[in-house]
Design a protein around this motif. Structure first.
Motif, PDB file in Angstrom:
ATOM      1  N   PRO A   1     -12.793  15.702 -27.855  1.00 34.93           N
ATOM      2  CA  PRO A   1     -11.593  15.608 -28.050  1.00 34.93           C
ATOM      3  C   PRO A   1     -10.276  16.108 -27.468  1.00 34.93           C
ATOM      4  O   PRO A   1      -9.110  15.408 -27.461  1.00 34.93           O
ATOM      5  N   ASN A   2     -10.379  17.333 -27.014  1.00 35.63           N
ATOM      6  CA  ASN A   2      -9.151  17.822 -26.436  1.00 35.63           C
ATOM      7  C   ASN A   2      -8.876  17.449 -24.917  1.00 35.63           C
ATOM      8  O   ASN A   2      -7.984  18.134 -24.282  1.00 35.63           O
ATOM      9  N   GLY A   3      -9.825  16.757 -24.543  1.00 39.25           N
ATOM     10  CA  GLY A   3      -9.544  16.339 -22.828  1.00 39.25           C
ATOM     11  C   GLY A   3     -10.711  16.809 -22.161  1.00 39.25           C
ATOM     12  O   GLY A   3     -10.588  16.136 -20.997  1.00 39.25           O
ATOM     13  N   MET A   4     -11.255  17.658 -22.468  1.00 45.84           N
ATOM     14  CA  MET A   4     -12.345  18.362 -21.597  1.00 45.84           C
ATOM     15  C   MET A   4     -13.662  17.494 -21.464  1.00 45.84           C
ATOM     16  O   MET A   4     -13.443  16.409 -22.337  1.00 45.84           O
ATOM     17  N   ILE A   5     -14.279  17.687 -20.735  1.00 40.84           N
ATOM     18  CA  ILE A   5     -15.600  17.025 -20.833  1.00 40.84           C
ATOM     19  C   ILE A   5     -16.827  17.896 -20.759  1.00 40.84           C
ATOM     20  O   ILE A   5     -16.781  18.972 -20.211  1.00 40.84           O
ATOM     21  N   HIS A   6     -18.051  17.333 -21.428  1.00 41.39           N
ATOM     22  CA  HIS A   6     -19.209  18.384 -21.153  1.00 41.39           C
ATOM     23  C   HIS A   6     -19.577  18.476 -19.898  1.00 41.39           C
ATOM     24  O   HIS A   6     -19.863  17.559 -18.921  1.00 41.39           O
ATOM     25  N   CYS A   7     -19.387  19.888 -19.394  1.00 40.99           N
ATOM     26  CA  CYS A   7     -20.067  19.921 -17.763  1.00 40.99           C
ATOM     27  C   CYS A   7     -21.527  19.888 -17.643  1.00 40.99           C
ATOM     28  O   CYS A   7     -21.730  19.719 -16.508  1.00 40.99           O
ATOM     29  N   HIS A   8     -22.134  20.022 -18.866  1.00 43.70           N
ATOM     30  CA  HIS A   8     -23.564  19.899 -18.765  1.00 43.70           C
ATOM     31  C   HIS A   8     -24.134  18.929 -19.666  1.00 43.70           C
ATOM     32  O   HIS A   8     -23.864  19.350 -20.800  1.00 43.70           O
TER      33      HIS A   8
END
Length: 626
Positions: free
Chosen positions: A318-325
């Protein structure tokens, strides 16, 4: 200050004093062994560079095992020192247990010539004077070592024959083995001639004069290089490994595993899925789209879109990040351990911006790719400090996990791209602020940190975004300062690149496969092996050559490219008794005494394939021709 170098013999055969104008640089010290007669000769090669030849004649009456050396003592106490790829001002940064400082238990470190990126190179500077000493690479493994020995108010640059590594051998991450001491027996009347080079320089800008050593070592050792395969075949082999060796379908995941390892019977896929760094899902997906554009292969299009659609649909936070894994999305890893890091996030954002454009060229509209990339950029802006620091990693709620390390600069290049695509000055301001902050780390410290995510130390990878961001900012602003900073980052990256070839013995994995160290780059001060990671900045060195007119950057790029093709399997390659899958390649080449010396890591990871395909799709075939 004059740059003319002179030398004079001291009284009582007490060595030679080197002068820069009226300034004393340091002294060539005599070799103190009564069984040897010594003759020193010096030949100016060019301004600031002197060839030093020392002839040892053994005068003993019976055979004897001896240690020989060439010592240059500076006239200053070092304010900064370097052994390329091994130590940067003592490796004080980070939590690793790699060699620290100049000594261990009161004994100076000695490193083999094949452990250093320039053969046996040592560098120090202080009081406006810099000194570099490096050797002539031997034609076989009967080599030498180098050392920096602190003495009162000075430091001694030393070359040592025969080869030794002491007081211990750093032979695995944070681990040491016994000292290595080769023996060299001399018989009466025998002579031995050693040749070395002194690069001596007066400087006004600290932590830059090592460029002279690198430029001269490169000029001496450079030669034409040739990749194992032509670019078309490399593309084919990359596609084969990505599709047949890495492709995974796991729950709702469609994409690429991080690599393959030997399980005792076969090369088995590792169940780990990463968007950037080692896994490179986003980059491999883009190469699939490029393959469709080049060949019309519908399978490539479907796979590329499946990866990108899956990650942007199921991997966003939700905060703009993406799951890196994606492992955590699939819930087979403990969620409380999850963090998102700048290296993966920055890589993801850049590739997602590119993916939108590639998809449009394929006739597919995917605005979600840009939206996801902009979300990452917005998150970076939201956590950036007033000074420009962005940070290394965050928990899923956006709170900082680790704010330190030059690795935070991986989020700067996508900020520049976001500005290019949107015209929003917020992104440009954030990029310039971040770039100044992270470049200041390199300028002030003489090293960069925390980019190799499995270590925590001085390394190579954390400097890559300094080069990329500087070039990107120059393209949009035209500011010469950022281009100069980009080139400074390129010089630092060159301290990790092998300037010479090591001739490995038959019977070792590297000897049997014909591995050539020339052009390869080491990983970090905590991990002493060569890998093909210079692929990540081949395109940037090529661009830098065009912008500066300095052909050396192109030569270095082509050498890195050729080195990075060694060991790609065509499906028939056997290494250490194991047949390799088509298109696969080792991650690491143990160029020195590391784990099993002069062998390979046997980790067929995804990123070398991804980076080779990335270079080909971005720079094209012609750019890689001599």
């Amino acid at each position: 200050m004059t740059t003319e170098i002179n030398w004079k013999q001291l009284d009582n055969d007490n060595g030679y004093r080197f002068l820069l104008g009226e300034w004393t640089i340091g002294d060539v010290l005599p070799f103190e062994n009564e069984h040897f007669a010594i003759t020193d000769t010096f030949e100016p090669i060019k301004e600031g560079l002197v060839q030093w030849t020392r002839k040892f004649t053994y005068r003993g009456e019976s055979p004897e095992a001896c240690k020989l050396s060439m010592d240059f003592a500076t006239n200053f106490e070092p304010e900064y020192y370097m052994i390329p790829s091994v130590t940067y001002n003592g490796n004080g940064w980070g939590s690793g247990l790699e060699p620290k400082g100049l000594e261990r238990d009161g004994q100076p470190w000695a490193y083999a010539w094949h452990r250093t990126a320039v053969a046996g190179a040592t560098y120090s500077e202080g009081g406006g004077i810099s000194v570099a000493l490096f050797g002539e690479p031997p034609r076989d493994m009967q080599g030498f070592s180098c050392s920096l020995k602190p003495v009162a108010g000075r430091v001694i640059h030393r070359l040592i024959w025969p080869e030794s590594e002491s007081p211990a051998t750093y032979n695995d991450r944070d681990r040491y083995g016994e000292a290595y001491e080769a023996e060299r027996n001399f018989v009466p009347g025998e002579t031995f001639t050693a040749r070395a080079f002194l690069a001596l320089h007066a400087y006004t800008v600290p932590r830059t004069s090592w460029r002279m050593m690198l430029a001269e070592a490169w000029r001496m050792q450079k030669r034409p290089v040739r990749a194992w395969y032509d670019p078309k075949r490399i593309w084919e082999l990359g596609m084969a490994y990505a599709k047949n060796g890495l492709w995974a379908e796991d729950g709702d995941f469609r994409g690429f595993a991080i690599g393959r390892k030997w399980n005792g019977e076969k090369w088995a896929q590792a169940r780990h899925y990463e968007i950037g760094w080692c896994g490179q899902n986003a980059s491999l997906a883009n190469s699939m789209l490029a393959d469709y554009l080049n060949s019309g292969n519908e399978d490539s299009l479907h796979r590329g879109l499946a990866v990108l659609d899956g990650w942007t649909a199921g991997g966003r936070l939700p905060n703009g990040m993406i799951h890196c894994h994606y492992d955590y999305v699939l819930l087979f890893k403990q969620a409380q351990l999850e963090v998102q890091d700048a290296c993966n996030l920055g890589t993801a954002a850049l590739n997602l911006f590119e993916a939108e454009q590639l998809a449009l060229r394929c006739g597919v509209e995917r605005s979600i790719y840009r939206e996801t990339a902009l979300g990452i950029c917005d998150f970076a802006i939201s956590v950036q400090s007033p000074e420009g620091r962005i940070g290394k990693s965050w928990k899923n709620d956006g709170s900082p996990h680790d704010p330190e390390g030059t690795v935070g600069c991986f989020l700067v290049p996508p900020l520049v791209k976001a500005y290019e695509l949107t015209g929003n000055e917020i992104y440009l301001h954030g990029a310039e602020l971040g770039y100044r902050y992270y470049m200041r780390e390199l300028i002030d410290n003489g090293y960069t940190t925390a980019g190799a995510l499995d270590t925590y130390c001085v390394d190579k990878e954390s400097a890559i975004p300094l080069l990329k961001a500087g070039l990107a900012l120059f393209r949009v602003t035209g500011k010469r300062t950022v281009l100069e900073w980009a080139e400074h980052a390129a010089w630092y990256l060159a301290t990790w690149q092998w300037h010479h070839t090591v001739g490995y013995d038959a019977g070792t994995a590297l000897g049997d496969m014909g591995y050539d160290t020339f052009g390869g780059t080491a990983v970090s001060t905590q991990h002493h092996h060569i890998d093909p990671y210079a692929l990540a900045f081949v395109e940037d060195w090529l661009e830098l050559a065009a912008l500066t007119g300095n052909r050396m950057w192109r030569e270095r790029a082509l050498a890195a490219w050729a080195n990075a093709t060694i060991g790609i399997s065509d499906g028939s390659l056997t290494v250490m008794g194991k047949l390799r899958p088509e298109g696969s390649q080792d991650e690491g080449f143990c160029h020195t005494r590391w784990k099993d010396p002069f062998e390979v890591t046997q980790w067929l990871v995804a990123w070398p394939t991804a980076f080779r395909l990335e270079v080909l799709r971005r720079v094209g075939v012609e750019a890689l021709r001599e």
